[in-house]
Design a protein around this motif. Sequence first.
Motif, PDB file in Angstrom:
ATOM      1  N   ILE A 165      58.880 -22.343 -18.721  1.00 60.33           N
ATOM      2  CA  ILE A 165      57.694 -21.745 -19.348  1.00 60.33           C
ATOM      3  C   ILE A 165      57.176 -22.636 -20.470  1.00 60.33           C
ATOM      4  O   ILE A 165      55.992 -22.986 -20.529  1.00 60.33           O
ATOM      5  N   LEU A 166      58.087 -22.992 -21.363  1.00 60.96           N
ATOM      6  CA  LEU A 166      57.698 -23.728 -22.568  1.00 60.96           C
ATOM      7  C   LEU A 166      57.219 -25.141 -22.274  1.00 60.96           C
ATOM      8  O   LEU A 166      56.506 -25.737 -23.081  1.00 60.96           O
ATOM      9  N   THR A 167      57.623 -25.687 -21.125  1.00 66.67           N
ATOM     10  CA  THR A 167      57.222 -27.060 -20.785  1.00 66.67           C
ATOM     11  C   THR A 167      56.169 -27.101 -19.696  1.00 66.67           C
ATOM     12  O   THR A 167      55.854 -28.174 -19.171  1.00 66.67           O
ATOM     13  N   SER A 168      55.604 -25.942 -19.341  1.00 63.82           N
ATOM     14  CA  SER A 168      54.547 -25.932 -18.330  1.00 63.82           C
ATOM     15  C   SER A 168      53.293 -26.589 -18.899  1.00 63.82           C
ATOM     16  O   SER A 168      53.017 -26.514 -20.107  1.00 63.82           O
ATOM     17  N   PRO A 169      52.514 -27.271 -18.052  1.00 61.83           N
ATOM     18  CA  PRO A 169      51.311 -27.962 -18.528  1.00 61.83           C
ATOM     19  C   PRO A 169      50.342 -27.055 -19.288  1.00 61.83           C
ATOM     20  O   PRO A 169      49.741 -27.481 -20.281  1.00 61.83           O
ATOM     21  N   ALA A 170      50.195 -25.801 -18.828  1.00 60.02           N
ATOM     22  CA  ALA A 170      49.263 -24.883 -19.492  1.00 60.02           C
ATOM     23  C   ALA A 170      49.700 -24.606 -20.935  1.00 60.02           C
ATOM     24  O   ALA A 170      48.876 -24.633 -21.862  1.00 60.02           O
ATOM     25  N   ILE A 171      51.000 -24.340 -21.130  1.00 54.38           N
ATOM     26  CA  ILE A 171      51.505 -24.045 -22.469  1.00 54.38           C
ATOM     27  C   ILE A 171      51.426 -25.277 -23.362  1.00 54.38           C
ATOM     28  O   ILE A 171      51.063 -25.199 -24.544  1.00 54.38           O
ATOM     29  N   ILE A 172      51.752 -26.441 -22.807  1.00 52.80           N
ATOM     30  CA  ILE A 172      51.675 -27.682 -23.588  1.00 52.80           C
ATOM     31  C   ILE A 172      50.238 -27.944 -24.022  1.00 52.80           C
ATOM     32  O   ILE A 172      49.985 -28.330 -25.172  1.00 52.80           O
ATOM     33  N   SER A 173      49.283 -27.727 -23.120  1.00 46.82           N
ATOM     34  CA  SER A 173      47.870 -27.968 -23.462  1.00 46.82           C
ATOM     35  C   SER A 173      47.400 -27.001 -24.542  1.00 46.82           C
ATOM     36  O   SER A 173      46.600 -27.373 -25.412  1.00 46.82           O
ATOM     37  N   ILE A 174      47.890 -25.757 -24.500  1.00 46.88           N
ATOM     38  CA  ILE A 174      47.537 -24.776 -25.532  1.00 46.88           C
ATOM     39  C   ILE A 174      48.107 -25.210 -26.880  1.00 46.88           C
ATOM     40  O   ILE A 174      47.420 -25.166 -27.910  1.00 46.88           O
ATOM     41  N   ALA A 175      49.382 -25.649 -26.871  1.00 41.77           N
ATOM     42  CA  ALA A 175      50.029 -26.089 -28.109  1.00 41.77           C
ATOM     43  C   ALA A 175      49.298 -27.293 -28.713  1.00 41.77           C
ATOM     44  O   ALA A 175      49.001 -27.323 -29.920  1.00 41.77           O
ATOM     45  N   LEU A 176      48.985 -28.284 -27.887  1.00 43.55           N
ATOM     46  CA  LEU A 176      48.258 -29.459 -28.363  1.00 43.55           C
ATOM     47  C   LEU A 176      46.862 -29.080 -28.849  1.00 43.55           C
ATOM     48  O   LEU A 176      46.388 -29.573 -29.877  1.00 43.55           O
ATOM     49  N   GLY A 177      46.220 -28.198 -28.098  1.00 41.70           N
ATOM     50  CA  GLY A 177      44.878 -27.762 -28.476  1.00 41.70           C
ATOM     51  C   GLY A 177      44.870 -27.078 -29.828  1.00 41.70           C
ATOM     52  O   GLY A 177      43.963 -27.302 -30.645  1.00 41.70           O
ATOM     53  N   LEU A 178      45.871 -26.242 -30.080  1.00 41.96           N
ATOM     54  CA  LEU A 178      45.961 -25.556 -31.374  1.00 41.96           C
ATOM     55  C   LEU A 178      46.161 -26.546 -32.519  1.00 41.96           C
ATOM     56  O   LEU A 178      45.589 -26.376 -33.601  1.00 41.96           O
ATOM     57  N   VAL A 179      46.959 -27.596 -32.281  1.00 43.84           N
ATOM     58  CA  VAL A 179      47.153 -28.631 -33.306  1.00 43.84           C
ATOM     59  C   VAL A 179      45.813 -29.280 -33.647  1.00 43.84           C
ATOM     60  O   VAL A 179      45.469 -29.451 -34.829  1.00 43.84           O
ATOM     61  N   PHE A 180      45.057 -29.623 -32.629  1.00 43.02           N
ATOM     62  CA  PHE A 180      43.754 -30.247 -32.844  1.00 43.02           C
ATOM     63  C   PHE A 180      42.794 -29.270 -33.512  1.00 43.02           C
ATOM     64  O   PHE A 180      41.993 -29.659 -34.371  1.00 43.02           O
ATOM     65  N   PHE A 181      42.860 -27.988 -33.120  1.00 43.37           N
ATOM     66  CA  PHE A 181      41.960 -26.976 -33.677  1.00 43.37           C
ATOM     67  C   PHE A 181      42.214 -26.773 -35.164  1.00 43.37           C
ATOM     68  O   PHE A 181      41.278 -26.736 -35.977  1.00 43.37           O
ATOM     69  N   PHE A 182      43.496 -26.667 -35.558  1.00 45.71           N
ATOM     70  CA  PHE A 182      43.833 -26.396 -36.959  1.00 45.71           C
ATOM     71  C   PHE A 182      43.683 -27.627 -37.848  1.00 45.71           C
ATOM     72  O   PHE A 182      43.345 -27.503 -39.025  1.00 45.71           O
ATOM     73  N   THR A 183      43.948 -28.806 -37.306  1.00 44.26           N
ATOM     74  CA  THR A 183      43.907 -30.024 -38.127  1.00 44.26           C
ATOM     75  C   THR A 183      42.548 -30.703 -38.138  1.00 44.26           C
ATOM     76  O   THR A 183      42.284 -31.541 -39.001  1.00 44.26           O
ATOM     77  N   GLY A 184      41.699 -30.341 -37.179  1.00 46.67           N
ATOM     78  CA  GLY A 184      40.390 -30.993 -37.102  1.00 46.67           C
ATOM     79  C   GLY A 184      40.433 -32.358 -36.429  1.00 46.67           C
ATOM     80  O   GLY A 184      39.439 -33.095 -36.453  1.00 46.67           O
TER      81      GLY A 184
END
Length: 320
Positions: A165-184
């Motif tokens: 679950i934690l290493t599925s592409p969808a979850i990884i993309s969400i995690a990376l996306g959130l990093v970009f969203f919060f950090t700008g």
Amino acid sequence: MEYAVIVARQAAIMLMLLAVGFGLYKGKLLGDEATKQLSNIALTVINPIVIFNAYQTEFDPAKLRGLLTALGLSLASQVLLIIAAMIVIRPSRKSYETERFAISYTNCAFMGIPLVEAVFGTDGVFYLTAFVTIFNIFLWTHGVVVMQGKTESSAKARLAELVKILTSPAIISIALGLVFFFTGLRLPSLVQTPLNYLGAMNTPIAMIVSGATIAKSGLLDCFRTRSVYLLQTAKLLLVPALLAGLFVPLQLFGVSSVVINTVLIAAAAPTASATIMFAYKHNRDEKCASNHFALSTLASIITIPLMLMLSGMLTRLFIP
């Protein structure tokens, strides 16, 4: 009503693409292995890119609140779908494991992303990631248990599924996306442009694969099984209608209609394509899985716009 019209138009376009996939398979221009490979590309590459691209936006506290709200509504939707499956499908049925799975899980990424993107753009896809997250967590926990039936998995097997679950592409993309969203942070245009091109492939590939899958499972077979009609009525109409009745009044408390209707589209989406893959993996009734996938995919072209029409009617009734 405006949302329903947009979705109906997009659904008609998707139906045409579905027909292309159906024709390619029947014309032997697209085989089983190629269909499987295209499906894997869509699930592991293109869908995650679309999700990641949705986070390429300026940080906004209102959007964050909307995302958290979408997470709560998505959780409620998934739980209600599971409860509905338990109520309408008794363990005494021959293929109850496959049928419960088919009713519990929606094609929220494959069908949901193209529709939500057409209606609400990247904002909708942004909120849809909440449903995709909840879907993946339940799919690899509850979904596995359902398909295994009475067979108990070991602690080691459950840990392996959690890692999956934690290493599925969808979850990884969400995690990376959130990093970009919060950090700008933003990707350079040289990288972002090809990602945009790849993301644009999502709708045609998803529909071509769906059309080929329907062709493979047998279009007429899904119309001959009475139980599929009855169970999909609960999944595509009754549960989404109940969710619309529960969610629409939340606009009185400041919940965005975009958030509500995004979650509603995801919850009203047809049976997940994962049903077929899980049925094969756990030696369940893959024919039953194919019938549910085929009929629900075709029916959703009509039922999703109907649910958005209902949402619009309830909005005019409850919201000043």
